[in-house]
Design a protein around this motif. Structure first.
Motif, short mmCIF file in Angstrom:
data_model
loop_
_atom_site.label_atom_id
_atom_site.label_comp_id
_atom_site.label_asym_id
_atom_site.label_seq_id
_atom_site.Cartn_x
_atom_site.Cartn_y
_atom_site.Cartn_z
N ALA A 163 0.82 -1.21 0.00
CA ALA A 163 0.00 0.00 0.00
C ALA A 163 0.85 1.26 0.00
CB ALA A 163 -0.94 0.00 1.20
N LYS A 164 2.04 1.16 0.60
CA LYS A 164 2.93 2.33 0.69
C LYS A 164 4.08 2.25 -0.30
CE LYS A 164 2.09 3.08 5.63
NZ LYS A 164 2.70 3.20 6.98
N ASN A 165 4.14 1.17 -1.10
CA ASN A 165 5.27 0.97 -2.03
C ASN A 165 6.60 1.11 -1.29
OD1 ASN A 165 3.73 0.44 -4.35
ND2 ASN A 165 3.47 2.62 -4.74
N THR A 166 6.68 0.51 -0.14
CA THR A 166 7.85 0.65 0.72
C THR A 166 8.37 -0.73 1.11
OG1 THR A 166 7.04 2.74 1.61
CG2 THR A 166 8.69 1.57 2.91
N VAL A 167 9.69 -0.84 1.17
CA VAL A 167 10.31 -2.05 1.67
C VAL A 167 11.18 -1.71 2.87
CG1 VAL A 167 10.28 -3.31 -0.51
CG2 VAL A 167 12.25 -1.88 0.03
N TYR A 168 11.31 -2.69 3.75
CA TYR A 168 12.07 -2.54 4.98
C TYR A 168 13.09 -3.67 5.06
CZ TYR A 168 7.87 0.14 5.97
OH TYR A 168 6.82 1.02 5.89
N LEU A 169 14.33 -3.31 5.34
CA LEU A 169 15.37 -4.31 5.51
C LEU A 169 15.82 -4.28 6.97
CD1 LEU A 169 17.17 -6.45 4.13
CD2 LEU A 169 18.90 -4.63 3.85
N GLN A 170 15.42 -5.28 7.71
CA GLN A 170 15.84 -5.42 9.10
C GLN A 170 17.14 -6.21 9.12
OE1 GLN A 170 14.47 -4.12 11.96
NE2 GLN A 170 16.32 -4.92 12.96
N MET A 171 18.18 -5.59 9.64
CA MET A 171 19.51 -6.22 9.66
C MET A 171 19.91 -6.48 11.10
SD MET A 171 21.40 -3.94 6.69
CE MET A 171 21.36 -2.42 7.63
N ASN A 172 20.04 -7.74 11.44
CA ASN A 172 20.43 -8.15 12.79
C ASN A 172 21.78 -8.85 12.76
OD1 ASN A 172 17.90 -7.25 13.75
ND2 ASN A 172 16.96 -9.25 13.37
N SER A 173 22.37 -8.98 13.92
CA SER A 173 23.67 -9.67 14.03
C SER A 173 24.66 -9.15 13.00
CB SER A 173 23.47 -11.18 13.86
OG SER A 173 22.57 -11.69 14.81
N LEU A 174 24.75 -7.85 12.92
CA LEU A 174 25.61 -7.24 11.91
C LEU A 174 27.08 -7.54 12.16
CD1 LEU A 174 23.67 -3.93 11.51
CD2 LEU A 174 24.31 -5.42 9.62
N LYS A 175 27.80 -7.69 11.05
CA LYS A 175 29.22 -8.01 11.09
C LYS A 175 30.01 -6.90 10.40
CE LYS A 175 28.08 -12.93 10.47
NZ LYS A 175 28.30 -14.13 9.61
N PRO A 176 31.28 -6.76 10.71
CA PRO A 176 32.09 -5.74 10.02
C PRO A 176 32.05 -5.91 8.50
CG PRO A 176 33.25 -6.53 11.95
CD PRO A 176 32.03 -7.40 11.82
N GLU A 177 31.93 -7.12 8.02
CA GLU A 177 31.90 -7.33 6.58
C GLU A 177 30.59 -6.89 5.94
OE1 GLU A 177 32.73 -9.57 8.93
OE2 GLU A 177 32.00 -11.60 8.42
N ASP A 178 29.63 -6.49 6.74
CA ASP A 178 28.40 -5.92 6.20
C ASP A 178 28.56 -4.43 5.88
OD1 ASP A 178 26.61 -7.92 8.56
OD2 ASP A 178 26.77 -8.29 6.40
N THR A 179 29.68 -3.87 6.27
CA THR A 179 29.94 -2.46 6.01
C THR A 179 29.97 -2.19 4.51
OG1 THR A 179 31.20 -2.16 8.05
CG2 THR A 179 31.62 -0.60 6.27
N ALA A 180 29.15 -1.24 4.09
CA ALA A 180 29.02 -0.92 2.67
C ALA A 180 28.04 0.23 2.51
CB ALA A 180 28.52 -2.12 1.88
N VAL A 181 27.98 0.75 1.29
CA VAL A 181 26.89 1.65 0.93
C VAL A 181 25.76 0.77 0.40
CG1 VAL A 181 26.13 3.56 -0.52
CG2 VAL A 181 28.47 3.52 0.38
N TYR A 182 24.59 0.95 0.97
CA TYR A 182 23.42 0.15 0.60
C TYR A 182 22.54 0.99 -0.32
CZ TYR A 182 24.60 -3.49 3.92
OH TYR A 182 25.25 -4.52 4.57
#
Length: 121
Positions: free
Chosen positions: A74-93
């Motif tokens: 309905a809102k044309n929106t997506v949500y990315l829930q990121m848990n247990s983040l690691k240093p290798e997840d570092t990036a521009v999203y």
């Protein structure tokens, strides 16, 4: 024309959580897929997670079990829930939308401006 507005991101310690949001706006379009890609320094842009208009999700192996992508049609929106983040997840999203113009039936790809996620102690 479709605009993608991203929010979220920032600095978090390893093991922490963040949530990214991306809202698509415009006229006369339908969404085929929406999702998130990321690009770390010196690396190619890679798919993180994607959701179809029907709600089917696809994840990179590196984030399975830690990230969850959900959508609000309905809102044309997506949500990315990121848990247990690691240093290798570092990036521009980057938010991505694959859409179809309902008048011309042509297909288009759109990208958000990108949001930095840094995982560091």
């Amino acid at each position: 024309q479709v605009q993608l507005v991203e929010s979220g991101g920032g600095l978090v310690q390893p093991g922490g959580s963040l949530r990214l949001s991306c809202a698509a706006s415009g006229s006369s379009f339908s969404i085929n897929t929406m999702g998130w890609y990321r690009q770390a320094p010196g690396k190619q842009r890679e798919l993180v997670a994607q959701i179809t208009g029907g709600g089917t999700t696809n994840y990179a192996d590196s984030v399975k079990g830690r990230f969850t992508l959900s959508g609000d049609n309905a809102k044309n929106t997506v949500y990315l829930q990121m848990n247990s983040l690691k240093p290798e997840d570092t990036a521009v999203y980057y938010c991505n939308a694959d859409v179809r113009n309902i008048l011309s039936y042509r297909r288009y790809q759109y990208w958000g401006q990108g949001t930095q996620v840094t995982v560091s102690s």
